[in-house]
Design a protein around this motif. Sequence first.
Motif, mmCIF file in Angstrom:
data_model
loop_
_atom_site.group_PDB
_atom_site.id
_atom_site.type_symbol
_atom_site.label_atom_id
_atom_site.label_comp_id
_atom_site.label_asym_id
_atom_site.label_seq_id
_atom_site.Cartn_x
_atom_site.Cartn_y
_atom_site.Cartn_z
ATOM 1 N N GLU A 1 8.542 21.973 -82.173
ATOM 2 C CA GLU A 1 9.858 21.823 -81.546
ATOM 3 C C GLU A 1 10.915 21.287 -82.502
ATOM 4 O O GLU A 1 12.080 21.703 -82.440
ATOM 5 N N GLN A 2 10.545 20.355 -83.370
ATOM 6 C CA GLN A 2 11.544 19.654 -84.176
ATOM 7 C C GLN A 2 11.495 19.970 -85.672
ATOM 8 O O GLN A 2 12.480 19.734 -86.378
ATOM 9 N N LYS B 1 20.140 15.709 -85.288
ATOM 10 C CA LYS B 1 20.961 16.728 -84.649
ATOM 11 C C LYS B 1 21.655 17.545 -85.739
ATOM 12 O O LYS B 1 22.039 17.010 -86.785
ATOM 13 N N ASN B 2 21.801 18.843 -85.500
ATOM 14 C CA ASN B 2 22.461 19.746 -86.450
ATOM 15 C C ASN B 2 21.707 19.852 -87.780
ATOM 16 O O ASN B 2 22.311 19.968 -88.847
ATOM 17 N N GLY C 1 18.161 21.764 -89.748
ATOM 18 C CA GLY C 1 17.190 22.844 -89.633
ATOM 19 C C GLY C 1 16.615 23.217 -90.978
ATOM 20 O O GLY C 1 17.248 23.014 -92.020
ATOM 21 N N ARG D 1 19.268 27.649 -87.585
ATOM 22 C CA ARG D 1 18.510 26.637 -86.850
ATOM 23 C C ARG D 1 19.304 25.325 -86.735
ATOM 24 O O ARG D 1 19.269 24.675 -85.704
ATOM 25 N N ASN E 1 21.942 25.587 -84.092
ATOM 26 C CA ASN E 1 21.403 25.678 -82.729
ATOM 27 C C ASN E 1 20.623 24.449 -82.315
ATOM 28 O O ASN E 1 20.085 24.397 -81.208
ATOM 29 N N ASN E 2 20.547 23.477 -83.193
ATOM 30 C CA ASN E 2 19.738 22.279 -82.907
ATOM 31 C C ASN E 2 20.606 21.214 -82.222
ATOM 32 O O ASN E 2 21.593 20.761 -82.781
#
Length: 290
Positions: A89-90, A177-178, A180, A286, A289-290
């Motif tokens: 997931e992360q 956050k933000n 990837g 990614r 979209n995170n």
Amino acid sequence: MIPANFTYHRAASVSEAISLSQELGEEAKYMSGGHSLLPMMKLRFATPEHIIDISKIDGLSYIKEEGDLLKIGALTTQTEMEHNKLLKEQYPIFGDAIWLTADPSVRNCGTIGGNIAHGDAANDQPALMLAVRATIIAAGADGEKTIPIDEFFHGFYMTALEAGDILTEIQIPKAKKNSGGAYHKVERKVGDYATAGVAVHIELDDDGICQQIGIGLTNVSAVPMRLERGEEVLRGKKITDELIAEVSQIASEDCEPESDLRGSEAYKRSIVHTITKRMLNKALERARNN
């Protein structure tokens, strides 16, 4: 080819393994999954007189977040990482790499610690560690030591681990956050060494400006390689197609491949150019979209 004769020892704890290593001296090698060391022994590139098996030491297989860090125990297998919900997931960059790592029989035994400690630029995890700016934790006769990844790889199959040291944990900044990441490699067939590979990790601010960037290259130099010049081009800027094209060109120029059975130097530089572009775009998508 069959490996040269050796004496087998099994350690039940980190301290026992270190003691055995001190007792047996320079001709002793640690082994966890064995998928890095055994092929070298079969080719007689390594001929240790003693093998210290650390694969059954308790407490070195885990994946967890603590504070601002993701912590992965050195004996965590590739299969355990492949099926771990947190990583899926992360931290999808790990899934990218593991799906390209040999076959299930290798992933069931091969450990992340062994993959990194071997110091092989052709392995997948070193490039990932460079991209995500990992920290290596090791235990030795003088106690625990902390090694930033940029200080870990010293040369061809050479690392900052001293005789008797055991890599015990990998620490990675917790996913933000933000952010990837993405990884891909080209190989002739499943299980072969990579022709070339690229790992990318990007962190953006709320305005889409690149705050942090890591780019690691697989098997295009004697030592796992960070693309420092390319990182500097992107850091502090809004990433555009033009900048991605520029960094991809830098990657093809700064890598140091050699011609071999997997391709000519020019072919490998072309592969690095293409993969860098693809992985920058994938990591950026990614992150957005995170």
